[in-house]
Motif scaffolding. Structure first.
Motif: not given
Length: 582
Positions: A49-52, A56-59
């Motif tokens: 879960q990306d709280m910030n 992105r897909i590259n990360t």
């Protein structure tokens, strides 16, 4: 040696723990085979879960990012915050598939149709990530298509294994399953879902029209309240199942999205209470239950207002708890009404039990307290379908009961009318019937010039008979006179007990001679029929009779008066004779 033994094990234990932790971070590949068409990703799906909101897909595809993905150990995923991005990662192993089965025959499927946005990332042969989009932001719904759920093609990845990434913005807290299915399974399940929904809405439409016709026929408020409740439930489920979005996307504004859909559920609760109060007669049969229903109605109205003022989570919890309370009150109300003699309330009780169980299973499934299953997801709909049929049967039983009561009331009225026109001792018509009927026959004789005669019959020396033999013998004598009068009359004639020992004969279609003949037949038959008093005594009963023939323009009262005057003359001339009024 003993003191150094733990130290020698420490590096090995540390390595084992690190390996176990890495194994927890790295989800095992899901092996596909021809033997199955549907696979759950439980234990194979990584969730981050990306709280910030910066991933992105590259990360997320970097090796050092693997440790942030936690393995999903439940069948359904439920977001903690519906507004943030959630990333999924899973690896599929195609090596066990037969050559004739192509890798592009599989899809990833999400069961909840209202996901706001889904992005599926598939790595091409050149190493670039290709993006496919779905969800409410991008998908146009089609009947019987994979969009009955949200299903996205996995493509034809290179190699025997492929790793996929999914970015999802849920938009709400509803749980969703993530599965790998063959395209055939997706379309088959979509068709089954459409079939089951068709059955549900078929029942709803049929019951709506049936009860609407019953309302037009009987005009009972219970039917119209129930019809309104079913229509509101149908609107709620059409939004909840995605049918509105599927067939009428222009309507998919705020009203047909899950938060606002609760408004239709609240209004359905209000109309269901109005139905229960009207159909179960709670104000008279169960006053306490009626007050509880009114409290629930107020709470449903408050719930409708909360939809516009409170947070979604608060509204969902409130609606769930209120649904449980409402089910309990409805069950209590129907049970009390049934125990107090209103039989259709039993079917209402059974219907409430089915819908309550379905609603509880649905609520627990949606809240994540029960494992996600199709039965749990459609529990409320299944219970509601059974409830609709049972309520309609209860209404039909209520109509039959009401019809039976009306027939009993009508029969009682007819019986009462008969008793009110009948002399209880002799069984002959009484004086009330005489004047009602004689007026009609006089009016008919006036219009048609038909003949009409009246004879007044009085038992001779009846007071002396009572004083000598007693009142029980006197009653037997009057009954004997009544039976002789009936036996001597024609079909259209009538005999009445005028009062005491006096009787009246209404003779239609006869002149003075014909009336005299009937009167003499009565008098002679009575004289020739001795009345037994005890075992050895027989008494002869005689009667004096006065006859009058209706004259044009004469009133019923005057006709009887002339016959009574002729009777009085017969008594003064010695009794046991018939005289005709002049």
């Amino acid at each position: 040696m003993a003191a150094r033994f733990p130290l020698t094990l420490f590096p090995g234990l540390t390595a084992l723990l690190l390996f176990s932790a890495c194994a927890a971070w790295a989800q095992s590949p899901l092996v596909l085979s021809k033997a199955m068409d549907t696979y759950t990703l439980t234990g194979h799906l990584g969730v981050f879960q990306d709280m910030n909101g910066t991933a992105r897909i590259n990360t997320v595809t970097l090796p050092e990012f693997d440790s942030r993905f936690n393995t999903l150990d439940r069948r359904a995923f439920q977001p903690s915050d519906p507004l943030i991005s959630t990333w999924f990662k899973f690896t599929l192993d195609f090596s066990k598939l037969p050559r004739r089965v192509k890798k592009d025959q599989y899809m990833v499927r999400f069961s909840w149709p209202f996901i706001h946005m889904i992005e599926l990332y598939i790595q091409a042969e050149n190493g670039q990530w290709q993006r496919k989009r779905s969800g409410i932001m991008y998908t146009d719904k089609h009947p019987y298509g994979p969009e009955k759920f949200i299903a996205m093609d996995l493509g034809m990845p290179p190699g025997s294994q492929a790793t996929y990434y999914v970015r999802m913005v849920a938009g709400d807290r509803m749980p969703t399953t993530v599965e790998i299915c063959s395209k055939g399974a997706v379309f088959t399940q979509a068709r089954w879902k459409s079939l089951l929904e068709g059955i549900f809405y078929g029942i709803l439409i049929a019951m709506t029209f049936y009860n609407l016709m019953m309302w037009f026929s009987l005009r009972q408020q219970a039917f119209i309240w129930y019809v309104l409740s079913m229509i509101l439930l149908g609107v709620y489920f059409s939004g909840f199942n995605g049918l509105t979005y599927q067939f009428a996307p222009a309507l998919m504004g705020p009203w047909f999205y899950p938060p606002r859909l609760l408004l239709f559920l609240s209004l359905s609760g209000v109309t269901m209470i109005l139905f229960a109060r009207s159909f179960l007669y709670t104000r008279t049969i169960a006053p306490l239950a009626d007050k509880l229903l009114l409290v629930c109605m107020g709470l449903w109205i408050l719930g409708a207002l909360l939809i516009f003022t409170a947070r979604l989570e608060t509204t969902l919890i409130y609606s769930t708890l209120l649904g449980l309370l409402f089910s309990f009150v409805m069950a209590y109300t129907s049970l009390v009404c049934w125990l107090r003699g209103f039989k259709p309330a039993l079917m209402v009780l059974v219907a409430v039990m089915f819908s309550s169980v379905g609603g509880v299973v649905f609520s627990l499934t949606m809240s994540g307290l029960l494992p996600y299953t199709a039965t749990g997801f459609y529990g409320l709909q299944i219970g509601t379908a059974i409830e609709m049929v049972m309520f309609s049967l209860a209404l039909a039983q209520g109509v039959r009961m009401l019809k039976k009561e009306k027939e009993q009331f009508r029969s009682g009225q007819e019986k009462y009318m008969t008793l009110s026109m009948e002399d209880p001792l002799t069984g002959l018509y009484n004086q009330r019937w005489l004047f009602d009927t004689l007026k009609k026959r006089v009016d008919h004789a006036q219009r048609s010039s038909d003949l009409l005669s009246v004879a007044m019959v009085d038992v001779d020396h009846f007071k002396h008979f009572n004083d000598t033999y007693g009142h029980p013998a006197g009653d037997r004598a009057l009954k004997t006179v009544a039976r002789i009068l009936e036996s001597c009359l024609r079909k259209d004639d009538a005999a009445c007990r005028y009062g005491g020992e006096e009787f009246t004969l209404v003779l239609t279609g006869v002149d003075a001679d014909g009336a005299f003949e009937v009167a003499e037949r009565v008098r002679t038959t009575l004289e020739q029929t001795p009345l037994k008093i005890g075992k050895r005594t027989s008494v002869t009963i005689t009667a004096s009779i006065g006859v009058a023939v209706h004259e044009k323009g004469e009133s019923p009262e005057n006709l009887i008066k002339r016959a009574d005057e002729a009777l009085y003359t017969a008594k003064t001339k010695g009794r046991n004779q018939t005289l005709i009024a002049s």
